[in-house]
Design a protein around this motif. Structure first.
Motif, PDB file in Angstrom:
ATOM      1  N   ARG A 229      -6.308  -8.112   3.492  1.00  0.00           N
ATOM      2  CA  ARG A 229      -4.797  -7.811   3.162  1.00  0.00           C
ATOM      3  C   ARG A 229      -4.912  -6.037   2.551  1.00  0.00           C
ATOM      4  NH1 ARG A 229      -0.136 -10.508   1.617  1.00  0.00           N
ATOM      5  NH2 ARG A 229      -1.262 -11.976   1.973  1.00  0.00           N
ATOM      6  N   LYS A 230      -5.462  -5.190   2.375  1.00  0.00           N
ATOM      7  CA  LYS A 230      -5.375  -3.817   2.066  1.00  0.00           C
ATOM      8  C   LYS A 230      -4.852  -2.977   3.295  1.00  0.00           C
ATOM      9  CE  LYS A 230      -8.582  -2.457  -0.862  1.00  0.00           C
ATOM     10  NZ  LYS A 230      -9.904  -1.658  -1.788  1.00  0.00           N
TER      11      LYS A 230
ATOM     12  N   ILE B 114      10.491  -0.627   4.346  1.00  0.00           N
ATOM     13  CA  ILE B 114       9.228  -0.434   3.783  1.00  0.00           C
ATOM     14  C   ILE B 114       8.280  -1.275   3.349  1.00  0.00           C
ATOM     15  CG2 ILE B 114       8.364   1.088   1.490  1.00  0.00           C
ATOM     16  CD1 ILE B 114      10.334   3.200   1.507  1.00  0.00           C
TER      17      ILE B 114
ATOM     18  N   PHE C  99      -2.566  -1.191   4.019  1.00  0.00           N
ATOM     19  CA  PHE C  99      -1.940  -0.070   3.100  1.00  0.00           C
ATOM     20  C   PHE C  99      -1.008   0.472   4.409  1.00  0.00           C
ATOM     21  CE2 PHE C  99      -2.409  -2.078   0.033  1.00  0.00           C
ATOM     22  CZ  PHE C  99      -3.698  -2.277  -0.422  1.00  0.00           C
TER      23      PHE C  99
ATOM     24  N   GLU D 248      -7.278   3.978  -1.310  1.00  0.00           N
ATOM     25  CA  GLU D 248      -6.510   2.576  -1.076  1.00  0.00           C
ATOM     26  C   GLU D 248      -6.259   1.338  -2.394  1.00  0.00           C
ATOM     27  OE1 GLU D 248      -5.220   2.819   3.804  1.00  0.00           O
ATOM     28  OE2 GLU D 248      -7.142   1.090   2.787  1.00  0.00           O
ATOM     29  N   ALA D 249      -5.531   1.298  -3.061  1.00  0.00           N
ATOM     30  CA  ALA D 249      -5.301  -0.147  -3.889  1.00  0.00           C
ATOM     31  C   ALA D 249      -4.162  -1.347  -3.797  1.00  0.00           C
ATOM     32  CB  ALA D 249      -5.271   0.697  -5.546  1.00  0.00           C
TER      33      ALA D 249
ATOM     34  N   LYS E 217       1.772   2.882   6.306  1.00  0.00           N
ATOM     35  CA  LYS E 217       1.976   4.926   6.523  1.00  0.00           C
ATOM     36  C   LYS E 217       3.253   4.555   6.035  1.00  0.00           C
ATOM     37  CE  LYS E 217      -1.699   5.555   8.018  1.00  0.00           C
ATOM     38  NZ  LYS E 217      -2.774   4.068   8.446  1.00  0.00           N
ATOM     39  N   ILE E 218       3.924   4.098   6.485  1.00  0.00           N
ATOM     40  CA  ILE E 218       5.760   4.226   6.352  1.00  0.00           C
ATOM     41  C   ILE E 218       5.616   2.741   6.967  1.00  0.00           C
ATOM     42  CG2 ILE E 218       7.912   4.683   6.685  1.00  0.00           C
ATOM     43  CD1 ILE E 218       7.842   6.214   4.525  1.00  0.00           C
TER      44      ILE E 218
ATOM     45  N   PRO F 114       3.060   4.508  -1.587  1.00  0.00           N
ATOM     46  CA  PRO F 114       1.685   4.678   0.126  1.00  0.00           C
ATOM     47  C   PRO F 114       2.571   5.426   0.817  1.00  0.00           C
ATOM     48  CG  PRO F 114       2.141   2.333  -0.296  1.00  0.00           C
ATOM     49  CD  PRO F 114       2.266   2.630  -1.448  1.00  0.00           C
ATOM     50  N   SER F 115       4.628   5.352   0.602  1.00  0.00           N
ATOM     51  CA  SER F 115       5.273   5.795   1.253  1.00  0.00           C
ATOM     52  C   SER F 115       5.402   7.054   1.008  1.00  0.00           C
ATOM     53  CB  SER F 115       6.696   5.018   1.113  1.00  0.00           C
ATOM     54  OG  SER F 115       6.695   5.726   0.612  1.00  0.00           O
TER      55      SER F 115
ATOM     56  N   PRO G 286       0.429  -2.960  -2.174  1.00  0.00           N
ATOM     57  CA  PRO G 286       0.257  -2.462  -1.694  1.00  0.00           C
ATOM     58  C   PRO G 286       0.385  -0.802  -2.719  1.00  0.00           C
ATOM     59  CG  PRO G 286       0.792  -3.084  -0.003  1.00  0.00           C
ATOM     60  CD  PRO G 286       0.859  -3.946  -1.291  1.00  0.00           C
ATOM     61  N   LYS G 287      -0.623  -0.030  -2.900  1.00  0.00           N
ATOM     62  CA  LYS G 287      -0.114   0.718  -4.118  1.00  0.00           C
ATOM     63  C   LYS G 287      -1.362   2.676  -3.184  1.00  0.00           C
ATOM     64  CE  LYS G 287       2.357   0.515  -6.274  1.00  0.00           C
ATOM     65  NZ  LYS G 287       4.231   1.399  -6.265  1.00  0.00           N
ATOM     66  N   LEU G 288      -1.208   3.640  -4.064  1.00  0.00           N
ATOM     67  CA  LEU G 288      -2.428   4.792  -3.572  1.00  0.00           C
ATOM     68  C   LEU G 288      -2.353   5.188  -4.429  1.00  0.00           C
ATOM     69  CD1 LEU G 288      -1.379   6.450   0.103  1.00  0.00           C
ATOM     70  CD2 LEU G 288      -3.098   4.333  -0.304  1.00  0.00           C
TER      71      LEU G 288
END
Lengths: 428, 112
Positions: free
Chosen positions: A422-423, A405, A425, B32-33, A427-428, B10-11, B57-59
């Motif tokens: 850096r953003k 992850i 993110f 996105e955060a 999906k998995i 995010p997952s 990374p977080k959403l």
């Protein structure tokens, strides 16, 4: 006076022979360097088709499987594949300068090493994003040390020492540049690795349907395909290992096969998916190249078009079948491109060959091709299952869920390929 | 009207979207955060030198809903996003004064 002329002719003949010998070395090495550059192609295709968080790991696998393979092939692999012996060779280990015809032995070593490394590196794509790094290093060492050389010896074992009589050569097996010896071996090993690993997290939804994990950079993937196509001229035309007129003809059939494969995949994706799909079309070029590799020296141009086009069609269907029906996660389609099209290309080399082996009928030739495919498959499946099985129960094959992850680049290498973005993110 | 703002891994987004559609929530906004709370980031290395990457990374998932649905939605979010480990995220609920649909000019709950 006549004596003087005779001496002059002898000298001229000797000079011509020497020029040819040097030309063979020069051409074979130029071709080897082209094939080496295919490593860059594989690295870009695989990096482009995988998530951004796994790209660095794929690059490491690509440079390491060549480097591990170079040492393994030098020490043992080359001797098994091309040394004296019929089932497998057993001389020329640690390629020493003392051997007979040393300049050619070195040249031929470099040429064959880049082929061995091609087979090894195909696997990294199929296992991308979730394989323990150290396990991949072990795999790449063993495959070049023994798995690839043994089956390679059956088909090509007489190329260095013509006193060898490997059994597939005796049968009249045709695999000019390695649809089966190189590509099928790599593709099938990749499939076995992918099965042992299981799919990436999130690849299949709870109801079992396939969840796309899009490649993070199609331009890189496309660059990789162009590099591979470019390098393939060395792969196929170079397999003459001689500066002879056939290299031009082989360049022609190789081009036709690749072009037809591209168009075959384009049309197939357009019809079945209703979209001229970019990734599938890129795979199609490689499928055509893999398919044309076995027969490229021994078929008509129209046959090259047919072989490539069929490769382009089946690669798309195979990618969908592996993903949706078998539910095996092969992120770059390595098995479909190299395994399936390698089998097709080797069969096609028998179906369309202009010159059949002595005393063999057309049907007999196709039969010989099938025997060779099955024999190499059997060897690779058995040794591949043992290898990946042993790695799995000892050092382990897969990174932890947490690491996956987070991303294998960070988990295994403490690295991020795109730290300024850096953003990222995924999906998995 | 309430605004429910949830910070998630995010997952979890895919499962959360599916679960919320099951409750009849058909629209949400995702940001996105990067952030940190008790969960800290990781170390990275560039050619031998380590550096900290603190922001994880977080959403942030934002939706606006009727008052009576709030508890149901919160329960659903917890059931999907819970792993028990530090970093599962937080839910913030606040009151919304007005909602306007730009296309029609509708206001209030009808605009949601």
């Amino acid at each position: 006076m006549e004596e003087l002329v005779a001496v002059g002719v002898t000298e001229a003949v000797q000079a011509a022979v020497l020029i040819q010998v040097n030309l063979n070395i020069v051409w074979t090495l130029i071709a080897a360097f082209l094939v080496f550059f295919m490593q860059a192609g594989f690295a870009m295709v695989e990096a482009g088709f995988i998530s951004a968080k796994s790209a660095g790991n794929v690059l490491m696998k690509n440079i390491l499987d060549f480097s591990m393979g170079a040492l393994a092939f030098w020490a043992v692999g080359y001797g098994i594949m091309f040394g004296a012996g019929n089932f497998m060779g057993a001389s020329h280990f640690f390629v020493s300068p003392l051997v007979e015809n040393a300049e050619w032995v070195f040249t031929f070593f470099v040429f064959q090493l880049v082929f061995a490394a091609t087979a090894a590196t195909i696997v990294s794509g199929a296992m991308a994003g979730r394989t323990k790094f150290v396990s991949y290093l072990i795999y790449s060492f063993v495959v070049t040390l023994i798995i690839y050389p043994v089956s390679g010896h059956w088909a090509w074992g007489d190329l260095l020492l013509d006193t060898n009589t490997p059994w597939l050569v005796e049968l009249g097996y045709i695999d000019f540049a390695g649809s089966s010896v190189v590509h099928m071996v790599g593709g099938v090993l990749g499939l076995i690795g992918a099965i042992f690993l299981g799919p990436r997290l999130g690849k299949y939804r709870k109801d079992g349907t396939s969840q796309p994990i899009p490649g993070h950079n199609l331009p890189l993937a496309a660059l990789g395909v162009f590099i591979l196509w470019f390098g393939w001229y060395g792969f196929n035309s170079g397999s003459t290992t001689a500066g002879v007129p056939e290299i031009g003809y082989i360049a022609l059939t190789t081009t036709l096969g690749a072009a037809a494969g591209t168009i075959g995949a384009l049309i197939t994706s357009w019809v079945t998916l209703k979209v001229p799909d970019i990734g599938m079309t890129l795979n199609g070029a490689l499928a055509g190249l893999v398919a044309i590799t076995a027969g490229c020296a021994n078929i008509d141009p129209w046959a090259a078009v047919v072989i490539g086009a069929v490769g382009g069609v089946i690669v798309v269907l195979s990618v969908l079948f592996v993903d949706r029906v078998l539910k095996i996660d092969d992120p770059v389609g390595a098995f479909s491109v190299h395994g399936v099209c390698g089998i097709w290309g080797t069969l096609a080399a028998g179906i369309f060959a202009n010159d059949l082996a002595d005393g063999v009928t057309r049907l007999g030739q196709v039969g010989v091709q099938a025997i060779g495919i099955l024999a190499i498959l059997a060897w690779v499946v058995v040794t591949g299952v043992i290898l990946f099985g042993l790695i799995k129960v000892t050092v382990g094959l897969r990174i932890s869920k947490k690491e996956e992850i987070l991303g294998i680049d960070i988990a295994e290498h403490e690295a991020d390929c795109y730290p300024d973005f850096r953003k990222d993110f995924t999906k998995i | 009207m309430k605004r429910i703002e949830t910070v998630i891994r995010p997952s979890k987004l895919h499962d959360l979207k599916t679960a919320l559609s099951g409750l009849g929530i058909h629209g949400l906004t995702v940001f996105e955060a990067g952030g940190f709370g008790r969960q800290r980031g990781h170390k990275e290395m560039f050619r031998g030198n380590e550096y900290d990457v603190d922001l994880i990374p977080k959403l942030v998932v934002v939706l606006v809903t009727q008052d009576e649905l709030v508890d149901k939605i919160i329960d659903k979010i917890i059931s999907v996003c819970y792993t028990g480990e530090v970093g599962d995220g937080k839910i913030f609920v606040s009151t919304i004064d007005e909602t306007v649909r730009i296309r029609t000019g509708e206001r209030g709950e009808g605009a949601m």
